[in-house]
Design a protein around this motif. Sequence first.
Motif, PDB file in Angstrom:
ATOM      1  N   HIS A 185      -8.444   5.459  -8.821  1.00 28.92           N
ATOM      2  CA  HIS A 185      -8.246   6.233  -7.682  1.00 28.92           C
ATOM      3  C   HIS A 185      -8.082   7.617  -7.896  1.00 28.92           C
ATOM      4  O   HIS A 185      -7.794   7.925  -9.040  1.00 28.92           O
TER       5      HIS A 185
ATOM      6  N   HIS B 224      -6.489  10.614  -6.922  1.00 29.32           N
ATOM      7  CA  HIS B 224      -5.526  10.869  -6.121  1.00 29.32           C
ATOM      8  C   HIS B 224      -5.480  12.372  -5.562  1.00 29.32           C
ATOM      9  O   HIS B 224      -5.676  13.069  -6.047  1.00 29.32           O
TER      10      HIS B 224
ATOM     11  N   ASP C 245     -12.632   5.336  -3.036  1.00 29.53           N
ATOM     12  CA  ASP C 245     -11.282   5.718  -3.159  1.00 29.53           C
ATOM     13  C   ASP C 245     -10.636   4.991  -4.310  1.00 29.53           C
ATOM     14  O   ASP C 245      -9.497   5.462  -4.747  1.00 29.53           O
TER      15      ASP C 245
ATOM     16  N   ALA D 174      -9.074   1.877  -4.348  1.00 36.27           N
ATOM     17  CA  ALA D 174      -8.106   1.214  -3.854  1.00 36.27           C
ATOM     18  C   ALA D 174      -8.413  -0.304  -3.692  1.00 36.27           C
ATOM     19  O   ALA D 174      -9.392  -0.552  -3.395  1.00 36.27           O
TER      20      ALA D 174
ATOM     21  N   HIS E   5      -5.319   2.001 -10.164  1.00 33.12           N
ATOM     22  CA  HIS E   5      -4.761   1.533  -8.960  1.00 33.12           C
ATOM     23  C   HIS E   5      -4.587  -0.054  -9.046  1.00 33.12           C
ATOM     24  O   HIS E   5      -4.498  -0.805  -7.986  1.00 33.12           O
TER      25      HIS E   5
ATOM     26  N   HIS F 148      -3.326   8.030   0.992  1.00 36.01           N
ATOM     27  CA  HIS F 148      -4.762   8.026   0.360  1.00 36.01           C
ATOM     28  C   HIS F 148      -5.672   8.928   1.333  1.00 36.01           C
ATOM     29  O   HIS F 148      -5.476   8.617   2.820  1.00 36.01           O
TER      30      HIS F 148
ATOM     31  N   TRP G 240      -6.601   3.102   4.661  1.00 41.31           N
ATOM     32  CA  TRP G 240      -6.217   3.781   3.666  1.00 41.31           C
ATOM     33  C   TRP G 240      -4.949   3.626   3.348  1.00 41.31           C
ATOM     34  O   TRP G 240      -3.872   3.302   4.179  1.00 41.31           O
ATOM     35  N   MET G 241      -4.412   3.330   1.662  1.00 40.18           N
ATOM     36  CA  MET G 241      -3.124   2.851   1.326  1.00 40.18           C
ATOM     37  C   MET G 241      -2.127   4.044   1.682  1.00 40.18           C
ATOM     38  O   MET G 241      -2.707   5.295   1.539  1.00 40.18           O
TER      39      MET G 241
ATOM     40  N   THR H  34      -0.841   0.139   4.986  1.00 41.72           N
ATOM     41  CA  THR H  34      -2.219   0.735   5.474  1.00 41.72           C
ATOM     42  C   THR H  34      -2.242   1.631   6.684  1.00 41.72           C
ATOM     43  O   THR H  34      -1.765   0.874   7.576  1.00 41.72           O
TER      44      THR H  34
END
Length: 484
Positions: free
Chosen positions: A95, A97, A106, A108, A138, A410, A448-449, A465
């Motif tokens: 990931h 960050h 990304d 994830a 991740h 994220h 996106w987390m 999410t």
Amino acid sequence: MADSSLTRRRLLKGGAALSAAGAAGLTARSLASPAHAFDAFQLLEPGPTSVGLGAATVNTWAYGSAVPGPLIRVDAGGLVHARLVNRMPQPTTVHWHGIRIENAMDGAPNTQPLTGQNQSFDYRFTAPDPGTYFYHSHYGTQLDRGVYGPLIVDDPNEPLSYDVEFVVVIDDWIDGTGTTPDAVMTAMHNGTLNSPSMYASTLGGQAGHVSYPYHLINGRTPSHPVTFNASPGQRARIRLINAGSDTAYRVALGGHRLTVTHTDGFPCDHVTVDTLLIGMGERYDVLVTLGGGVFPLVASAEGKNARAFALVRTGAGTAPAPTVSVPQLSGTLLSLAQLSAAPSVDLPSRPIDLTVRMFLGMGPLGMTWSISTSPGGTPQNALRVRVEQHQRIRLQFTNATPIWHPVHLHGHTFQIRGAGQGPRKDTFIIKPNETITADIDADNVGEWMLHCHNLYHSELGMMATLGYGPTPTLTGGTPAHQGH
């Protein structure tokens, strides 16, 4: 005493696009040679290894034989190509960050296939925004081993004036010391962790769960610290990264004040303080005009009666002991309310299209954790907040647990809202019973987390999410958001 590998001197515009970082002992790099490349390539090969931390040599997993992993540098707008070759006995991802990145890159687990043992994956992405970032696994508890490293995106038109730069990666360390992060998580989930009391009023109560035997700066214990070398009178840019899993650090440089210039990579109006508190996943950039001598750079583990420690040397003198008293740690402490985004990165004023209220929750004995849209929500990994492209979203977080959380999103950067225009951040600290409001522009389509960056909280359920449009499905009809 070794010079830090994450030191460089700013002599001329430009510098190395990539350096081999991680272990202490590599020399400082001059920005005059070689010239910056537009692109950066890095091989990342995480696997079992033995790492010398100073006070101990531990068996762990890391990107090579040192922690942190290699320093990756690229100019803003440059293309990063990182080839992951996984030598660990578990699957993994990387990931990036804080980077505003394409969703498929990304790292994830809910948006890309896991990379299994002896498999590879090529990450290719543009780094659009200058600033201080980092990369890490991740998957599972790998972050609380050694599977992380710094990522610096340079501004080709850097507005700051400084002579030397220190990249400071702070970490709490337990792997290979008679236990593992997986064992810690199992004990937490079973309610049998039995850690000593850890309290910090600055964090609103409980400071953490895990009593770490070591706290590191650039992979070294206080007994064998790294040294950042410079000259008296030079202005240093210090890039602070908290790569830890359960510890907030109060950072100070003995005999100096810190001028905060950036929050999570984005410029802010400058604020000068004695010390600052940095949560897991947060980054701060500060400027310091250095005096002459040898000075302690201390990251005190808030509420844990321990510290990480390094040295800044600008001339002759006896190095202070790791236990030296640093008055700045008790001086003026940076607060979130003091921070405002620089006008160049302020979100432009516009109506709010969608407001979402979220509550951070805890199950019995802290065995499970949650993010939900109602108080007392059931701990689960299923919450998905639907947004639409081009919306201005207002997220209101309320911490209904007895412990603080570093909340991370994220693919986007919040603007924290308060009495005035707050800072841009992708990770922020929220204390018990506190509500924090943060706005984002929905300008990066994907799933996106959104999660707590206390590794153990996120792994035990404090994860949601933020997704664009209808819920996508994977092959076989499985919802894209999954726990891991």
